[in-house]
Design a protein around this motif. Structure first.
Motif, PDB file in Angstrom:
ATOM      1  N   TYR A 104      24.581 -61.404 -17.760  1.00  0.00           N
ATOM      2  CA  TYR A 104      24.473 -62.687 -17.061  1.00  0.00           C
ATOM      3  C   TYR A 104      25.009 -63.776 -17.978  1.00  0.00           C
ATOM      4  N   ASN A 105      26.103 -64.395 -17.540  1.00  0.00           N
ATOM      5  CA  ASN A 105      26.792 -65.392 -18.354  1.00  0.00           C
ATOM      6  C   ASN A 105      26.522 -66.800 -17.822  1.00  0.00           C
ATOM      7  N   PHE A 106      26.287 -67.744 -18.726  1.00  0.00           N
ATOM      8  CA  PHE A 106      26.123 -69.126 -18.263  1.00  0.00           C
ATOM      9  C   PHE A 106      26.765 -70.103 -19.236  1.00  0.00           C
ATOM     10  N   HIS A 107      27.090 -71.294 -18.725  1.00  0.00           N
ATOM     11  CA  HIS A 107      27.604 -72.374 -19.564  1.00  0.00           C
ATOM     12  C   HIS A 107      26.405 -73.073 -20.171  1.00  0.00           C
ATOM     13  N   PRO A 108      26.350 -73.208 -21.503  1.00  0.00           N
ATOM     14  CA  PRO A 108      25.171 -73.801 -22.122  1.00  0.00           C
ATOM     15  C   PRO A 108      24.804 -75.174 -21.553  1.00  0.00           C
ATOM     16  N   GLY A 109      25.805 -75.938 -21.135  1.00  0.00           N
ATOM     17  CA  GLY A 109      25.505 -77.210 -20.477  1.00  0.00           C
ATOM     18  C   GLY A 109      26.096 -78.408 -21.202  1.00  0.00           C
ATOM     19  N   SER A 110      25.812 -79.581 -20.655  1.00  0.00           N
ATOM     20  CA  SER A 110      26.299 -80.834 -21.233  1.00  0.00           C
ATOM     21  C   SER A 110      25.093 -81.688 -21.609  1.00  0.00           C
ATOM     22  N   HIS A 111      25.126 -82.221 -22.823  1.00  0.00           N
ATOM     23  CA  HIS A 111      23.922 -82.950 -23.279  1.00  0.00           C
ATOM     24  C   HIS A 111      23.842 -84.362 -22.690  1.00  0.00           C
ATOM     25  N   VAL A 112      24.901 -84.768 -21.983  1.00  0.00           N
ATOM     26  CA  VAL A 112      24.964 -86.062 -21.275  1.00  0.00           C
ATOM     27  C   VAL A 112      24.339 -87.238 -22.063  1.00  0.00           C
ATOM     28  N   GLY A 113      24.796 -87.388 -23.290  1.00  0.00           N
ATOM     29  CA  GLY A 113      24.396 -88.547 -24.080  1.00  0.00           C
ATOM     30  C   GLY A 113      23.098 -88.387 -24.851  1.00  0.00           C
ATOM     31  N   GLN A 114      22.406 -87.252 -24.657  1.00  0.00           N
ATOM     32  CA  GLN A 114      21.143 -87.060 -25.388  1.00  0.00           C
ATOM     33  C   GLN A 114      21.384 -86.626 -26.833  1.00  0.00           C
ATOM     34  N   GLY A 115      22.622 -86.228 -27.123  1.00  0.00           N
ATOM     35  CA  GLY A 115      22.942 -85.744 -28.465  1.00  0.00           C
ATOM     36  C   GLY A 115      22.913 -84.232 -28.514  1.00  0.00           C
ATOM     37  N   ILE A 116      23.709 -83.683 -29.420  1.00  0.00           N
ATOM     38  CA  ILE A 116      23.878 -82.232 -29.513  1.00  0.00           C
ATOM     39  C   ILE A 116      22.561 -81.535 -29.878  1.00  0.00           C
ATOM     40  N   GLU A 117      21.797 -82.155 -30.761  1.00  0.00           N
ATOM     41  CA  GLU A 117      20.541 -81.574 -31.235  1.00  0.00           C
ATOM     42  C   GLU A 117      19.545 -81.401 -30.078  1.00  0.00           C
ATOM     43  N   ARG A 118      19.384 -82.436 -29.279  1.00  0.00           N
ATOM     44  CA  ARG A 118      18.492 -82.379 -28.120  1.00  0.00           C
ATOM     45  C   ARG A 118      19.019 -81.371 -27.090  1.00  0.00           C
ATOM     46  N   GLY A 119      20.347 -81.356 -26.915  1.00  0.00           N
ATOM     47  CA  GLY A 119      20.958 -80.394 -25.994  1.00  0.00           C
ATOM     48  C   GLY A 119      20.620 -78.968 -26.384  1.00  0.00           C
TER      49      GLY A 119
END
Ligand code: FE
Ligand code: FE
Ligand code: ZN
Length: 277
Positions: A104-119
Motif C-alpha cells: 500500500y503506497n501513499f504520498h506522505p503529504g504536504s505540511h501546508v505551512g506548518q513546517g517540515i518537522e510538524r509534517g
C-alpha cells in the motif's frame, strides 16, 4: 525475468483487472483502492476477489500495489482534512487484508505551512493510528518531487517518518524515478551515487518497489509531471540502466506514464527487451 507492470483501473472489479494486466504483459500492477479524487470505496465482492486470486495464481501475477488516493493529506493542518485522510487509510489497510502480503503506497503529504518537522510528526501519527499489528500489508512511503510544501522529497525526511512510527517493521519505500529526478537526485548522471545515498539515509532493504516514469521537466525542477518512457529528461538509456542495476533489478517496477492500455503494452515490451537476462 523483469517484474514490470502498469497502473490499472479497478473500477470494473478485480477479475477484470487481472485480464487487463495479462493483456498488457504485466507481471505486477498498481491500482487505486477507490476513486483517486477520494470518496467511498466499492464494497468487497468476495467472489470477484476469489476469481482474481485464482487467475493471478495461474498467470503468475504478483506484487499488487494499491495506491492511496492522491488527494488525501496525511499531515493536513485542518482537523477534518486530517481525519478524512486517516479514515481513508485505515479503511484501505483493512481492505488490503483481502490481498494478503502485498503493498500500500501513499504520498506522505504536504505540511501546508506548518513546517517540515510538524509534517513529519503528523505523518508518523497517521501511521500509528491506521496500521495494525496483524496486518500483512507493507506500507510504502513514496519519494516525492518536492513541489509546494510536499514532505518526502529528501531521503532524510522519509527516514525520520520511519523512525517515529511504531510498526516501522511494516514500512518500506517506493522510489518514483520521475519524482526523485525532479527532487534533485541525479539518477541519470550518477545512479550509483543516489543509491549509495539512499542506502546511507534509509537502507536499501527498505526499498520495495519502483515507480518507473520518465519526466517532462529537467533535473531538480521540483515539478512532478510524468512522461512516457524515453520521451523525457531521463531518457531510455538511463531507464535501461535503472531496470538492470544490481540493487534494483529484482524489484517490481510499475509504470505510471501517460498511456492507455495499448501504450502500456508497448512500453512493457520495450522494457522487457532492454532487460539483461
Ligand atoms: Fe504516487
Ligand atoms: Fe509515483
Ligand atoms: Zn507523480
Amino acid at each position: 525475468m523483469l517484474n514490470i507492470g502498469c497502473h490499472l483501473s479497478v473500477s470494473r472489479g478485480y477479475a477484470a483487472l487481472a485480464g487487463e494486466a495479462i493483456y498488457t504483459g504485466s507481471s505486477c500492477f498498481q491500482f487505486f483502492t477507490r476513486n483517486p479524487r477520494g470518496g467511498g470505496a466499492k464494497p468487497i465482492d468476495e467472489a470477484d476477489i476469489a476469481e482474481f486470486l485464482d487467475i493471478a495464481g495461474r498467470e503468475g501475477l504478483n506484487s499488487f500495489l494499491a495506491h492511496a488516493p492522491y488527494t488525501i493529506n496525511p499531515c493536513a493542518a485542518k482537523p477534518e482534512t486530517l481525519q478524512f485522510a486517516r479514515q481513508t487509510m485505515a479503511d484501505d489497510l483493512t481492505r488490503m487484508e483481502w490481498l494478503p502480503g502485498n503493498y500500500y503506497n501513499f504520498h506522505p503529504g504536504s505540511h501546508v505551512g506548518q513546517g517540515i518537522e510538524r509534517g513529519i510528526q503528523l505523518i508518523a501519527e497517521t501511521l500509528d493510528l491506521t496500521m495494525f499489528p496483524e496486518q500483512r500489508t507493507t506500507v510504502l512511503l513514496e519519494t516525492m518531487a518536492g513541489k509546494g510544501s510536499e514532505v518526502g522529497s529528501k531521503f532524510e525526511e522519509l527516514r525520520e517518518i520511519i523512525d517515529r512510527t511504531r510498526l516501522s517493521d511494516k514500512l518500506g519505500v517506493c522510489l518514483d524515478t520521475c519524482h526523485v529526478y525532479d527532487a534533485g537526485y541525479d539518477i541519470v548522471g550518477d545512479l550509483d551515487g543516489v543509491l549509495t545515498e539512499f542506502d546511507k539515509r534509509i537502507g536499501l532493504d527498505r526499498l520495495k518497489c519502483i515507480h518507473l516514469n520518465d519526466s517532462k521537466n529537467p533535473y531538480s525542477s521540483h515539478k512532478d509531471r510524468h512522461e512516457v518512457i524515453g520521451g523525457g529528461s531521463l531518457g531510455l538509456e538511463a531507464i535501461g540502466r535503472i531496470i538492470n542495476h544490481p540493487a534494483l533489478r529484482r524489484l517490481p517496477f510499475y509504470l505510471e506514464t501517460p498511456n492507455e492500455l495499448e501504450g502500456y503494452k508497448k512500453e512493457i515490451a520495450l522494457l522487457r527487451g532492454l532487460y539483461l537476462e
